[in-house]
Write an enzyme that holds these catalytic residues in place. Sequence first.
Site, PDB file in Angstrom:
ATOM      1  N   GLY A 136     -17.644  25.646  27.796  1.00  0.00           N
ATOM      2  CA  GLY A 136     -16.174  25.611  27.838  1.00  0.00           C
ATOM      3  C   GLY A 136     -15.802  25.071  29.201  1.00  0.00           C
ATOM      4  O   GLY A 136     -15.975  25.756  30.196  1.00  0.00           O
ATOM      5  N   HIS A 137     -15.386  23.810  29.255  1.00  0.00           N
ATOM      6  CA  HIS A 137     -15.078  23.162  30.534  1.00  0.00           C
ATOM      7  C   HIS A 137     -13.566  22.999  30.667  1.00  0.00           C
ATOM      8  O   HIS A 137     -12.942  22.300  29.874  1.00  0.00           O
ATOM      9  CB  HIS A 137     -15.794  21.805  30.626  1.00  0.00           C
ATOM     10  CG  HIS A 137     -17.290  21.935  30.650  1.00  0.00           C
ATOM     11  ND1 HIS A 137     -18.141  20.886  30.781  1.00  0.00           N
ATOM     12  CD2 HIS A 137     -18.093  23.046  30.587  1.00  0.00           C
ATOM     13  CE1 HIS A 137     -19.399  21.314  30.787  1.00  0.00           C
ATOM     14  NE2 HIS A 137     -19.387  22.626  30.654  1.00  0.00           N
ATOM     15  N   GLN A 142     -23.551  24.671  30.819  1.00  0.00           N
ATOM     16  CA  GLN A 142     -24.196  25.937  31.240  1.00  0.00           C
ATOM     17  C   GLN A 142     -24.534  25.844  32.731  1.00  0.00           C
ATOM     18  O   GLN A 142     -23.873  25.118  33.456  1.00  0.00           O
ATOM     19  CB  GLN A 142     -25.440  26.232  30.403  1.00  0.00           C
ATOM     20  CG  GLN A 142     -25.161  26.639  28.964  1.00  0.00           C
ATOM     21  CD  GLN A 142     -24.780  25.484  28.067  1.00  0.00           C
ATOM     22  OE1 GLN A 142     -25.547  24.568  27.901  1.00  0.00           O
ATOM     23  NE2 GLN A 142     -23.610  25.535  27.465  1.00  0.00           N
ATOM     24  N   LYS A 152     -17.449  22.913  36.584  1.00  0.00           N
ATOM     25  CA  LYS A 152     -17.986  21.561  36.357  1.00  0.00           C
ATOM     26  C   LYS A 152     -16.922  20.628  35.773  1.00  0.00           C
ATOM     27  O   LYS A 152     -16.786  19.482  36.203  1.00  0.00           O
ATOM     28  CB  LYS A 152     -19.194  21.621  35.401  1.00  0.00           C
ATOM     29  CG  LYS A 152     -20.350  22.465  35.929  1.00  0.00           C
ATOM     30  CD  LYS A 152     -21.464  22.603  34.911  1.00  0.00           C
ATOM     31  CE  LYS A 152     -21.132  23.439  33.703  1.00  0.00           C
ATOM     32  NZ  LYS A 152     -20.945  24.869  33.963  1.00  0.00           N
ATOM     33  N   ASP A 209     -20.026  28.078  34.246  1.00  0.00           N
ATOM     34  CA  ASP A 209     -18.611  28.268  34.603  1.00  0.00           C
ATOM     35  C   ASP A 209     -18.335  28.071  36.088  1.00  0.00           C
ATOM     36  O   ASP A 209     -17.437  28.694  36.659  1.00  0.00           O
ATOM     37  CB  ASP A 209     -18.120  29.663  34.166  1.00  0.00           C
ATOM     38  CG  ASP A 209     -18.314  29.881  32.687  1.00  0.00           C
ATOM     39  OD1 ASP A 209     -18.208  28.902  31.928  1.00  0.00           O
ATOM     40  OD2 ASP A 209     -18.589  31.030  32.282  1.00  0.00           O
TER      41      ASP A 209
HETATM   42  P1  GDP Z   1     -17.157  25.020  33.746  1.00  0.00           P
HETATM   43  O1  GDP Z   1     -17.696  25.595  32.484  1.00  0.00           O
HETATM   44  O2  GDP Z   1     -18.200  24.904  34.812  1.00  0.00           O
HETATM   45  O3  GDP Z   1     -16.429  23.724  33.542  1.00  0.00           O
HETATM   46  O4  GDP Z   1     -16.096  26.076  34.301  1.00  0.00           O
HETATM   47  P2  GDP Z   1     -14.989  26.868  33.443  1.00  0.00           P
HETATM   48  O5  GDP Z   1     -13.910  25.933  33.072  1.00  0.00           O
HETATM   49  O6  GDP Z   1     -15.619  27.646  32.342  1.00  0.00           O
HETATM   50  O7  GDP Z   1     -14.507  27.941  34.504  1.00  0.00           O
HETATM   51  C1  GDP Z   1     -14.016  27.584  35.733  1.00  0.00           C
HETATM   52  C2  GDP Z   1     -12.622  28.193  35.881  1.00  0.00           C
HETATM   53  O8  GDP Z   1     -12.215  28.129  37.232  1.00  0.00           O
HETATM   54  C3  GDP Z   1     -11.559  27.450  35.110  1.00  0.00           C
HETATM   55  O9  GDP Z   1     -10.581  28.352  34.700  1.00  0.00           O
HETATM   56  C4  GDP Z   1     -10.989  26.462  36.135  1.00  0.00           C
HETATM   57  O10 GDP Z   1      -9.641  26.098  35.861  1.00  0.00           O
HETATM   58  C5  GDP Z   1     -11.055  27.309  37.382  1.00  0.00           C
HETATM   59  N1  GDP Z   1     -11.286  26.582  38.645  1.00  0.00           N
HETATM   60  C6  GDP Z   1     -12.097  25.508  38.884  1.00  0.00           C
HETATM   61  N2  GDP Z   1     -12.109  25.225  40.200  1.00  0.00           N
HETATM   62  C7  GDP Z   1     -11.290  26.113  40.804  1.00  0.00           C
HETATM   63  C8  GDP Z   1     -10.914  26.369  42.158  1.00  0.00           C
HETATM   64  O11 GDP Z   1     -11.359  25.693  43.093  1.00  0.00           O
HETATM   65  N3  GDP Z   1     -10.062  27.394  42.391  1.00  0.00           N
HETATM   66  C9  GDP Z   1      -9.571  28.181  41.396  1.00  0.00           C
HETATM   67  N4  GDP Z   1      -8.748  29.167  41.704  1.00  0.00           N
HETATM   68  N5  GDP Z   1      -9.911  27.990  40.106  1.00  0.00           N
HETATM   69  C10 GDP Z   1     -10.768  26.981  39.819  1.00  0.00           C
HETATM   70  P1  IMO Z   2     -20.412  26.269  30.549  1.00  0.00           P
HETATM   71  O1  IMO Z   2     -20.872  24.877  30.237  1.00  0.00           O
HETATM   72  C1  IMO Z   2     -21.441  30.477  30.901  1.00  0.00           C
HETATM   73  C2  IMO Z   2     -24.464  32.027  28.142  1.00  0.00           C
HETATM   74  C3  IMO Z   2     -24.000  33.011  27.093  1.00  0.00           C
HETATM   75  C4  IMO Z   2     -25.264  33.830  26.912  1.00  0.00           C
HETATM   76  C5  IMO Z   2     -26.370  32.783  27.058  1.00  0.00           C
HETATM   77  C6  IMO Z   2     -26.886  32.227  25.735  1.00  0.00           C
HETATM   78  O2  IMO Z   2     -19.003  26.545  30.200  1.00  0.00           O
HETATM   79  O3  IMO Z   2     -20.765  26.644  31.949  1.00  0.00           O
HETATM   80  P2  IMO Z   2     -25.898  30.656  23.840  1.00  0.00           P
HETATM   81  O4  IMO Z   2     -24.541  30.588  23.218  1.00  0.00           O
HETATM   82  O5  IMO Z   2     -26.291  29.404  24.540  1.00  0.00           O
HETATM   83  O6  IMO Z   2     -26.928  31.149  22.883  1.00  0.00           O
HETATM   84  O7  IMO Z   2     -25.773  31.818  24.964  1.00  0.00           O
HETATM   85  O8  IMO Z   2     -25.809  31.727  27.816  1.00  0.00           O
HETATM   86  N1  IMO Z   2     -23.719  30.738  28.145  1.00  0.00           N
HETATM   87  C7  IMO Z   2     -22.822  30.407  29.078  1.00  0.00           C
HETATM   88  N2  IMO Z   2     -22.337  31.113  30.121  1.00  0.00           N
HETATM   89  N3  IMO Z   2     -21.041  29.207  30.688  1.00  0.00           N
HETATM   90  C8  IMO Z   2     -21.541  28.479  29.666  1.00  0.00           C
HETATM   91  O9  IMO Z   2     -21.277  27.162  29.527  1.00  0.00           O
HETATM   92  C9  IMO Z   2     -22.446  29.089  28.776  1.00  0.00           C
HETATM   93  N4  IMO Z   2     -23.103  28.687  27.672  1.00  0.00           N
HETATM   94  C10 IMO Z   2     -23.889  29.700  27.304  1.00  0.00           C
HETATM   95  O10 IMO Z   2     -22.935  33.786  27.556  1.00  0.00           O
HETATM   96  O11 IMO Z   2     -25.399  34.739  27.971  1.00  0.00           O
HETATM   97 MG    MG Z   3     -17.331  27.212  31.197  1.00  0.00          MG
END
Ligand code: GDP
Ligand code: IMO
Ligand code: MG
Length: 423
Positions: A40-41, A222, A16, A13
Amino acid sequence: MPVDVLLGLQWGDEGKGKIVDFLANKYHIIARFQGGPNAGHTIIINDTKHVLHTIPSGVFRPDVINIIGNGVVIDPIVLTRELNALKALGINISNILLAKKAHLILPTHRYLDAASEASKGKEKIGSTLRGIGPTYMDKTGRNGLRVGDIESDDFRQKYNALKAKHLELGKIYPKIDFDFETEETKWFDCLKELMELQTINCSYYINNALKEGKAVLAEGAQGSMLDVDYGTYPFVTSSNTLSSGVCVGLGIAPSTIGNVFGISKSYCTRVGSGPFPTELNDEVGEELRKIGKEFGATTGRPRRTGWIDLVQLKYTILLNGVNHLCITKMDCLNTFTSIKLATHYKVGGELTKELPYDLDSKSFEIVYEELEGWNENINDIKDFNALPIKAQNYIKFLEDYLEVPVTMISTGPERDSLLLRGI
Ligand code: GDP
Ligand code: IMO
Ligand code: MG
């Protein structure tokens, strides 16, 4: 042409999706190489939020090919839902290609994931319950079903045999609610819909594209601390999330890897169980969660929050060979008067910049450096020299410590809230 890699350096998270979406118009192909719908991107374009689980984050760029690679595990139900959501937005899905060697998540994999977690009680991993672990277990156990098997004559037989094994295995776990019949019907219906996608031999496809001079970006899911080998085992996911995973995940040679973009938040989060040395269980942690809107994009769970851990980042930079660092959520620190950064672990009275084997033990202390906050809104700044001096100092501190240039600074969730430095 080399294959560039973009991946998370913490526990996932890191943002990415946002950065891949931004960079995607510099590439012909974006390819996911591992993980599955546990990811979840989030991508925000013109105030509309999109969350992708299996589909690469280049899909909002019309001319980009998006490959779901060999190393990814696919749940036809989730993927079909994602495809339909994109179609409803008028997005052309013919640019999404599916590797024939990618493994399938069966409904009973999800059932086993949930039953296994239920059996662990307090020791649970905190899995997203998307069936990831059991599917990779069947892959390495040589029992799995792959995309390329779907159209074979004995697919149903193979499916039934694997399902029978799962039901047998399930007997060792506590009983959980799971509607096998409904899930199975849905799964087979979605499989048919999936056949709309072009399937490929991922290795030949990407290597041929490289020969033709096409630019490829591999998108990690991840984070490096969730890597099955080098992460906080057993509180990890079941795939290799590191840059080394790109080669097996896409079927390319190590010599083809080019730039490695490592993404880190300006602080740190983790969702699910397991060690998190710089975690803040206080009002500062709560403040970070509130400002950063730290709730899981896949499960909606509140994310645990803490200060950035430079010892941890140095480790994952080393593992991945990162040569470009991207700091996201820099704007989330706008209101903090002081910002802490973990610089050393103190183990047996000795200071070290290496992570101890057991991050859960209480046998170490964390040593922090404290920097003054900038207390200004930096959200629309596009030039590094226009940042407040204290924000520049924060970035320079990271660069000095980590010995990698920070070439991207993200200052908001939207596509263009990004400050570029020399790239
Ligand atoms: P990912 O899994 O690495 O793609 O990240 P996620 O989407 O799960 O979580 C990142 C969260 O931070 C999302 O809600 C994005 O919209 C938000 N986000 C990404 N970059 C920034 C930033 O520079 N500032 C803020 N405030 N939010 C951001
Ligand atoms: P993105 O790509 C954050 C965590 C889960 C759990 C562990 C194992 O959005 O960054 P699993 O479902 O793979 O058996 O879970 O890994 N986890 C993540 N945490 N971002 C993710 O993906 C994750 N994918 C798995 O919360 O601790
Ligand atoms: Mg994510």
